[in-house]
Design an enzyme around this catalytic site. Structure first.
Site, PDB file in Angstrom:
ATOM      1  CB  CYS A  49      -0.567  -0.453   0.966  1.00 32.58           C
ATOM      2  SG  CYS A  49      -1.500   1.106   2.133  1.00 32.58           S
ATOM      3  N   GLY A  50       0.794   1.968  -1.010  1.00 37.84           N
ATOM      4  CA  GLY A  50       1.497   3.496  -1.484  1.00 37.84           C
ATOM      5  C   GLY A  50       1.579   4.067   0.270  1.00 37.84           C
ATOM      6  CG  HIS A  51      -2.504   6.020   0.397  1.00 41.62           C
ATOM      7  ND1 HIS A  51      -1.931   7.522  -0.139  1.00 41.62           N
ATOM      8  CD2 HIS A  51      -3.225   6.042  -0.353  1.00 41.62           C
ATOM      9  CE1 HIS A  51      -2.048   7.853  -0.531  1.00 41.62           C
ATOM     10  NE2 HIS A  51      -3.633   6.807  -1.296  1.00 41.62           N
ATOM     11  CB  CYS A  52       0.693   1.663   3.828  1.00 40.43           C
ATOM     12  SG  CYS A  52      -0.532   0.893   4.060  1.00 40.43           S
TER      13      CYS A  52
END
Length: 530
Positions: A49-52
């Site tokens: 996950c990029g946002h993670c």
């Protein structure tokens, strides 16, 4: 053969991992951890996950700071602990939840920056209203960027009840304190009953001067807590949207230019304070958000006003010069209702293909606000992986109502919110809302799982006609394409953040925040499932 360097790097990595103040939990360790710690913030994430990944360093920094306050931060890898994540209704990443023991769970609604996480969780650790003395007041006044302190008699039950009601409602946003000491009130230049909002910017404090009632105090808190000319960014976007006051954006690419324009427009901002909020925005970092305001996203400086309640956009002519005189006239004309909003819309479809009605800005009122029908509408983005995963199920849902002969009572619709201006401020994708027949002013936002069964239940429970259809779950083989598309969410999510422009669109329009989050990397529900 492993070299010394390889071993050393491995040992260093292990040391760094063990030094983390974020606890990594599993289904076996999670129950005891939330039971043994009074207050826990848990992140449910996926490694892809990029946002993670963007959150990780901020989360670590916040964990170290909050550890000193006995507030623990934890994380759960949902690719390894799928059952645990599912038990808490996790549908996208990252999902953050606040635990006060195993049975008291609430969603985290702050921004995803270390200072915001620290501020939010500190508020969660305190009572809704902290009782203050002459000794504790000075530190409390500077405990956060914005603090509200009420001064009233100990036996003033009406003021106490009113202030406590506001504090309970807004405790996620501000710190609240109260003092019954008349001498303390006098030292602050007020008398009983009074309310003072202390802030770390502008004039330093604002004294409340209106009727002591819940609605008026709420409005005061939301407006007085906004700087005269602030800055739109991940930590502030949701706050601006929450005020319900139109927001004037000042786009500029350099800090020097933003400062210069702020100085030039300061008197205009002061003149319209409470009617229009002013804020600069970094055009290099968040220039793509200009497109959401119907400005060219490659020509700066620029200026636009957004009606945050009706989500209408009023862009200033980018060919015109930005001066105090010209902007002053533009803002005054806006306040006087003389400026027409700019509306972005795809062409109205010549023919509706399929059971899902296609909505664009130009037919939005005709379809969504048709007072005779319940309307379930999905706000989506074409690059959103989770929107793509929902699409086949959403088609099935619409067909169920059509086949059952309910077209006169219920419409299933969708709109590309990146190409069409809609009245709603969309914080993430997909967003699903139900506009009830006879009550179009109070749409209900769907927050359940994206299963056909749960969507059917949502329509029945919230629609005027309580329409219900029957869905027989398909065989495993028939479901395979949908399952595969869900499995492809990781790749879709990664693709959706491959460029800064796409990241901004996903995170704000839009965490908002907006939310996303055009300029939010946070709030706002700015998950990779959006």
């Amino acid at each position: 053969m492993r070299t010394f360097a390889t071993v050393a790097i491995g040992l260093l990595s292990a040391t760094l991992a063990s030094a983390s103040d974020v606890a990594s939990l599993t289904k076996d360790t999670f129950p005891d951890f939330v039971k043994d710690n009074d207050l826990v913030l848990a992140e449910f994430f996926a490694p892809w996950c990029g946002h993670c990944k963007a959150l990780a360093p901020e989360y670590e920094e916040a964990a170290t700071t909050l550890k000193e306050k006995n507030i623990r931060l934890a994380k759960v890898d949902c690719t390894e602990e799928a059952d645990l994540c599912q038990s808490f209704g996790v549908e996208g990443y990252p999902t953050l939840k606040v635990f006060r023991g195993p049975d008291n769970v609430s969603p985290y609604s702050g921004a995803r920056k270390a200072p915001a996480i620290v501020s939010y969780m500190t508020k969660q650790s305190l009572p809704a209203v902290s009782i203050l003395t002459a000794e504790t007041l000075p530190d409390f006044k500077t405990a956060d960027k914005v603090v509200l302190v009420a001064y009233f008699e100990a036996d003033d039950k009406a003021s106490n009840t009113t202030f406590t009601t506001v504090a309970e409602k807004l405790r996620d946003d501000y710190l609240f304190g109260a003092s019954n000491d008349a001498a303390v009130a006098k030292s602050e230049g007020v008398t009983f009953p009074s309310l003072v909002l202390y802030k770390s910017f502008d004039e330093g404090k604002t004294v409340f001067s209106e009727a002591f009632d819940v609605e008026t105090i709420e409005k005061f808190a939301k407006t007085a807590s906004i700087p005269l000319i602030g800055e739109v960014g991940p930590e502030t976007y949701a706050g601006y949207m929450a005020t319900g006051i139109p927001l004037a954006y000042i786009f500029a690419e350099t800090e020097e230019e933003r400062t210069s324009l702020s100085t030039a427009l300061k008197n205009i901002a002061e003149l319209h304070r409470g009617k229009v909020s002013f804020a600069t925005i970094d055009a290099k970092a968040f220039g793509a958000h200009a497109g959401n305001l119907n400005l060219k996203a490659d020509k700066f400086p620029a200026f636009a006003i957004q009606d945050t309640v009706n989500n209408k956009k009023f862009p200033y002519d980018q060919e015109a010069e930005i001066t105090a005189e010209l902007i002053g006239k533009f803002v005054q004309d806006f306040v006087d209702g003389k400026v027409e909003p700019s509306i972005k819309s795809e062409p109205i479809p010549e023919k509706q293909e399929g059971p899902v009605q296609i909505v664009v800005a130009k037919n939005y009122d005709d379809i969504v606000l048709n007072d005779a029908k319940d309307v379930l509408i999905e706000f989506y983005a074409p690059w959103c992986g989770h929107c793509k995963a929902l699409a086949p199920k959403y088609d099935i849902l619409a067909k169920l109502y059509t086949d059952a002969g309910h077209d006169d009572k219920i419409t299933i619709a969708k709109v590309d919110a990146t190409l069409n201006d809609v009245p709603d401020e969309i914080q993430g994708f997909p967003t699903i809302k139900l506009y009830k027949a006879g009550d179009k002013k109070n749409p209900v936002t769907y927050s359940g799982s994206r299963s056909i069964e749960d969507l059917i239940k949502f329509v029945k429970e919230n629609g005027k006609y309580e329409v219900e259809v029957t869905y027989e779950e398909e065989t495993e083989e028939a479901q395979k394409p949908i399952v595969e598309s869900m499995a492809e969410q990781a790749a879709a999510a990664t693709e959706s953040v491959k460029s800064a422009a796409e990241e901004v669109k996903e995170t704000v329009t839009s965490k908002a925040s907006e939310a996303t989050e055009a300029v939010k990397t946070a709030v706002a529900d700015e998950h990779d499932e959006l």
